[in-house]
Scaffold this motif. Structure first.
Motif: not given
Length: 207
Positions: A62-76
């Motif tokens: 995954s790209s950095s942007e994809e990974l960050r987006t996934k993580l932020i959604a999960i943590m939120t």
């Protein structure tokens, strides 16, 4: 900090309101995923494997942007807390570390966990164990004849990880009021810590 003071430190710090956001760090094969699943069960929290999140079918990263987006959604979404294993700091920086209430560094001896990762890799090669992420099957050539081998990665990074995490522990360890904790040894220290987590949960439930 004295040994008496150390024993008074709870196994998990949390946010002060009964919520825990736990990041598990350590070299490949050190036991992060196994402990992560166990902790998530004990605490009733979702478990997130960074490997599963980062790797797409066919070993595409995954790209950095994809990974960050996934993580932020999960943590939120996980408002009561979470357990995440793995760093991927080169991709996401300190995103998870900054949000965590507790950082657990698993640092067992190489002689303990390297045979374990060899066995796990063999099972994956034989398709007797699930891959680290769906669609990312191990390949004999990659495992035995490539610098990208998980076995070579684990061997070559053991001392690098230990040096890096030791430095971070000095700055942000529980002994100086921080949120990092090292768990090493041949297993007894980890088992004792897990018992203390279960006891913490039991007492909290009773209250």
């Amino acid at each position: 900090m004295s040994s008496e003071q150390t024993t008074l430190i709870p196994p998990l710090r949390g946010d002060g309101h009964g919520k825990y956001r736990i990041l598990l760090l350590g070299n490949s094969g050190s036991g992060k995923t196994t402990l992560g699943k166990e902790l998530a069960l004990i605490l009733g929290l979702p478990f997130v494997s960074m490997d599963t999140l980062a790797w797409l079918p066919g070993w595409r990263m995954s790209s950095s942007e994809e990974l960050r987006t996934k993580l932020i959604a999960i943590m939120t979404d996980a408002k009561d807390g979470w357990v995440i294993d793995g760093s991927y700091q080169s991709k996401i920086g300190t995103l998870v570390q900054d949000q965590s209430t507790d950082i657990i560094w698993l640092d067992p001896p190489l002689a303990l966990y390297f045979p374990r990762i060899c066995y796990r890799t063999l099972l994956r090669l034989l398709r007797l164990a699930p891959p680290c992420s769906p669609g990312c099957d191990e390949d004999y050539r990659e495992v035995f004849f490539s610098r990208d081998s998980i076995l070579w990665w684990s061997l070559s990074r053991h001392w690098l990880v230990r040096k890096k995490e030791s430095a971070m522990l000095k700055e942000d360890g529980i002994h100086v009021g921080g949120k990092r904790r090292r768990i090493g040894g041949w297993g007894s220290e980890l088992e004792a810590w897990k018992r203390s987590v279960r006891e913490m949960v039991r007492i909290g439930t009773a209250d």
